[in-house]
Design a protein around this motif. Structure first.
Motif, PDB file in Angstrom:
ATOM      1  N   LEU A   1       0.817  -1.217   0.000  1.00 43.50           N
ATOM      2  CA  LEU A   1       0.000   0.000   0.000  1.00 43.50           C
ATOM      3  C   LEU A   1       0.853   1.270   0.000  1.00 43.50           C
ATOM      4  CD1 LEU A   1      -2.805  -1.031   2.513  1.00 43.50           C
ATOM      5  CD2 LEU A   1      -3.023  -0.721   0.034  1.00 43.50           C
ATOM      6  N   GLY A   2       2.168   1.103   0.177  1.00 42.65           N
ATOM      7  CA  GLY A   2       3.051   2.258   0.074  1.00 42.65           C
ATOM      8  C   GLY A   2       3.834   2.640   1.310  1.00 42.65           C
ATOM      9  N   VAL A   3       3.705   1.898   2.409  1.00 44.87           N
ATOM     10  CA  VAL A   3       4.526   2.256   3.566  1.00 44.87           C
ATOM     11  C   VAL A   3       5.986   1.915   3.272  1.00 44.87           C
ATOM     12  CG1 VAL A   3       2.665   1.914   5.242  1.00 44.87           C
ATOM     13  CG2 VAL A   3       4.296   0.094   4.842  1.00 44.87           C
ATOM     14  N   GLN A   4       6.852   2.697   3.865  1.00 52.48           N
ATOM     15  CA  GLN A   4       8.289   2.454   3.753  1.00 52.48           C
ATOM     16  C   GLN A   4       8.824   2.358   5.175  1.00 52.48           C
ATOM     17  OE1 GLN A   4       9.901   5.600   1.367  1.00 52.48           O
ATOM     18  NE2 GLN A   4       8.442   5.238  -0.273  1.00 52.48           N
ATOM     19  N   GLU A   5       9.501   1.258   5.459  1.00 50.33           N
ATOM     20  CA  GLU A   5      10.020   1.052   6.809  1.00 50.33           C
ATOM     21  C   GLU A   5      10.847   2.247   7.252  1.00 50.33           C
ATOM     22  OE1 GLU A   5      11.659  -2.858   7.637  1.00 50.33           O
ATOM     23  OE2 GLU A   5      10.530  -3.624   5.926  1.00 50.33           O
ATOM     24  N   GLY A   6      10.580   2.695   8.480  1.00 54.02           N
ATOM     25  CA  GLY A   6      11.327   3.813   9.043  1.00 54.02           C
ATOM     26  C   GLY A   6      10.852   5.185   8.603  1.00 54.02           C
TER      27      GLY A   6
ATOM     28  N   SER B   1       5.112   7.941   5.489  1.00 60.22           N
ATOM     29  CA  SER B   1       4.477   6.965   4.598  1.00 60.22           C
ATOM     30  C   SER B   1       3.411   6.159   5.346  1.00 60.22           C
ATOM     31  CB  SER B   1       5.517   6.038   3.962  1.00 60.22           C
ATOM     32  OG  SER B   1       6.091   5.154   4.908  1.00 60.22           O
ATOM     33  N   TYR B   2       3.681   5.834   6.606  1.00 64.05           N
ATOM     34  CA  TYR B   2       2.676   5.134   7.409  1.00 64.05           C
ATOM     35  C   TYR B   2       1.454   6.024   7.616  1.00 64.05           C
ATOM     36  CZ  TYR B   2       5.667   1.161   8.624  1.00 64.05           C
ATOM     37  OH  TYR B   2       6.436   0.031   8.569  1.00 64.05           O
ATOM     38  N   CYS B   3       1.699   7.305   7.903  1.00 62.54           N
ATOM     39  CA  CYS B   3       0.598   8.237   8.121  1.00 62.54           C
ATOM     40  C   CYS B   3      -0.226   8.421   6.848  1.00 62.54           C
ATOM     41  CB  CYS B   3       1.132   9.577   8.622  1.00 62.54           C
ATOM     42  SG  CYS B   3       1.815   9.496  10.296  1.00 62.54           S
ATOM     43  N   ALA B   4       0.448   8.489   5.711  1.00 63.42           N
ATOM     44  CA  ALA B   4      -0.272   8.647   4.439  1.00 63.42           C
ATOM     45  C   ALA B   4      -1.174   7.442   4.180  1.00 63.42           C
ATOM     46  CB  ALA B   4       0.716   8.843   3.291  1.00 63.42           C
ATOM     47  N   VAL B   5      -0.660   6.250   4.426  1.00 64.28           N
ATOM     48  CA  VAL B   5      -1.466   5.043   4.232  1.00 64.28           C
ATOM     49  C   VAL B   5      -2.609   5.023   5.249  1.00 64.28           C
ATOM     50  CG1 VAL B   5      -1.469   2.517   4.360  1.00 64.28           C
ATOM     51  CG2 VAL B   5       0.364   3.707   3.129  1.00 64.28           C
ATOM     52  N   ALA B   6      -2.318   5.373   6.493  1.00 63.26           N
ATOM     53  CA  ALA B   6      -3.364   5.390   7.525  1.00 63.26           C
ATOM     54  C   ALA B   6      -4.477   6.365   7.150  1.00 63.26           C
ATOM     55  CB  ALA B   6      -2.766   5.763   8.881  1.00 63.26           C
ATOM     56  N   ARG B   7      -4.102   7.570   6.736  1.00 59.18           N
ATOM     57  CA  ARG B   7      -5.114   8.554   6.332  1.00 59.18           C
ATOM     58  C   ARG B   7      -5.925   8.050   5.142  1.00 59.18           C
ATOM     59  NH1 ARG B   7      -1.067  11.942   7.887  1.00 59.18           N
ATOM     60  NH2 ARG B   7      -0.206  12.146   5.799  1.00 59.18           N
ATOM     61  N   GLY B   8      -5.254   7.418   4.203  1.00 59.97           N
ATOM     62  CA  GLY B   8      -5.958   6.861   3.046  1.00 59.97           C
ATOM     63  C   GLY B   8      -6.959   5.793   3.445  1.00 59.97           C
TER      64      GLY B   8
ATOM     65  N   GLY C   1     -10.871   6.334   3.116  1.00 57.11           N
ATOM     66  CA  GLY C   1     -11.512   5.376   2.228  1.00 57.11           C
ATOM     67  C   GLY C   1     -12.555   4.524   2.931  1.00 57.11           C
ATOM     68  N   GLY C   2     -12.633   4.639   4.254  1.00 57.61           N
ATOM     69  CA  GLY C   2     -13.626   3.852   4.994  1.00 57.61           C
ATOM     70  C   GLY C   2     -13.380   2.361   4.936  1.00 57.61           C
ATOM     71  N   THR C   3     -12.101   1.966   4.778  1.00 55.68           N
ATOM     72  CA  THR C   3     -11.788   0.542   4.705  1.00 55.68           C
ATOM     73  C   THR C   3     -11.929  -0.100   6.085  1.00 55.68           C
ATOM     74  OG1 THR C   3      -9.443   0.794   5.211  1.00 55.68           O
ATOM     75  CG2 THR C   3     -10.101   1.043   2.878  1.00 55.68           C
ATOM     76  N   ALA C   4     -11.878  -1.413   6.118  1.00 53.46           N
ATOM     77  CA  ALA C   4     -11.931  -2.131   7.400  1.00 53.46           C
ATOM     78  C   ALA C   4     -10.779  -1.689   8.294  1.00 53.46           C
ATOM     79  CB  ALA C   4     -11.880  -3.635   7.161  1.00 53.46           C
ATOM     80  N   VAL C   5      -9.595  -1.501   7.719  1.00 55.54           N
ATOM     81  CA  VAL C   5      -8.442  -1.027   8.488  1.00 55.54           C
ATOM     82  C   VAL C   5      -8.724   0.389   8.993  1.00 55.54           C
ATOM     83  CG1 VAL C   5      -6.011  -0.377   8.362  1.00 55.54           C
ATOM     84  CG2 VAL C   5      -6.780  -2.485   7.263  1.00 55.54           C
ATOM     85  N   GLY C   6      -9.190   1.248   8.118  1.00 57.12           N
ATOM     86  CA  GLY C   6      -9.455   2.637   8.476  1.00 57.12           C
ATOM     87  C   GLY C   6     -10.512   2.799   9.544  1.00 57.12           C
ATOM     88  N   ARG C   7     -11.482   1.897   9.570  1.00 66.60           N
ATOM     89  CA  ARG C   7     -12.536   2.004  10.583  1.00 66.60           C
ATOM     90  C   ARG C   7     -12.024   1.685  11.992  1.00 66.60           C
ATOM     91  NH1 ARG C   7     -15.421  -0.223   6.232  1.00 66.60           N
ATOM     92  NH2 ARG C   7     -15.273  -2.305   7.094  1.00 66.60           N
ATOM     93  N   LEU C   8     -10.839   1.082  12.084  1.00 60.67           N
ATOM     94  CA  LEU C   8     -10.259   0.783  13.396  1.00 60.67           C
ATOM     95  C   LEU C   8      -9.314   1.891  13.854  1.00 60.67           C
ATOM     96  CD1 LEU C   8      -9.485  -3.021  13.001  1.00 60.67           C
ATOM     97  CD2 LEU C   8     -11.502  -1.934  14.016  1.00 60.67           C
ATOM     98  N   LEU C   9      -9.181   2.930  13.036  1.00 60.72           N
ATOM     99  CA  LEU C   9      -8.269   4.042  13.342  1.00 60.72           C
ATOM    100  C   LEU C   9      -9.032   5.349  13.409  1.00 60.72           C
ATOM    101  CD1 LEU C   9      -5.438   3.108  10.812  1.00 60.72           C
ATOM    102  CD2 LEU C   9      -5.422   2.697  13.287  1.00 60.72           C
ATOM    103  N   ARG C  10      -8.402   6.336  14.074  1.00 66.33           N
ATOM    104  CA  ARG C  10      -8.937   7.705  14.051  1.00 66.33           C
ATOM    105  C   ARG C  10      -7.779   8.667  13.942  1.00 66.33           C
ATOM    106  NH1 ARG C  10     -12.198   8.301  19.115  1.00 66.33           N
ATOM    107  NH2 ARG C  10     -11.478   6.438  20.058  1.00 66.33           N
TER     108      ARG C  10
END
Length: 129
Positions: free
Chosen positions: A100-105, A109-116, A120-129
């Motif tokens: 999905l685009g994360v880059q270790e360290g 990139s983690y934040c961009a994927v999390a925001r996406g 996007g209302g994905t199952a992953v996204g619904r567990l985050l705020r």
């Protein structure tokens, strides 16, 4: 023909039986990967946090899927406590995040994927705020 059949049957009985676990249920594995991905995003991105109550409910629903498939509560708990299985699933979740685009360290990139995922209302996204 009888000898061949008897030989095949004897060989099959000599093999260890595959113990059925909740990992044999694709929905259980998929749901645990969702939790693992959300958890890694939460750990690596300081801008997001977990929706704890929602995550607990999601995990309870996941356990219920396994129970409905005929597993006992003890079997589900043993599966959840299996360190080797936890590591296997963490590895898969991490690879999915890399895809999905994360880059270790790289927290951004983690934040961009999390925001996406959240937007996007994905199952992953619904567990985050």
């Amino acid at each position: 023909m009888r000898i061949l059949t008897a030989t095949i049957l004897a060989a099959a009985l000599a093999l260890p039986a595959h113990a059925r676990t909740p990992s044999d249920i694709p929905e259980v594995v998929e749901r645990l990967l969702v939790v693992g991905m959300a958890d890694e995003l939460r750990e690596q991105c300081g801008d997001v946090s977990a929706r704890v109550v929602r995550a607990i409910g999601y995990l309870r629903e996941t356990a219920q899927v396994a129970l409905d498939a005929g597993f006992t509560r003890a079997e589900v708990e043993a599966y959840v406590d299996d360190d080797a299985e936890k590591e296997r699933l963490r590895g898969i979740a991490h690879r999915l995040l890399l895809d999905l685009g994360v880059q270790e360290g790289d927290e951004a990139s983690y934040c961009a994927v999390a925001r996406g995922q959240i937007e996007g209302g994905t199952a992953v996204g619904r567990l985050l705020r």
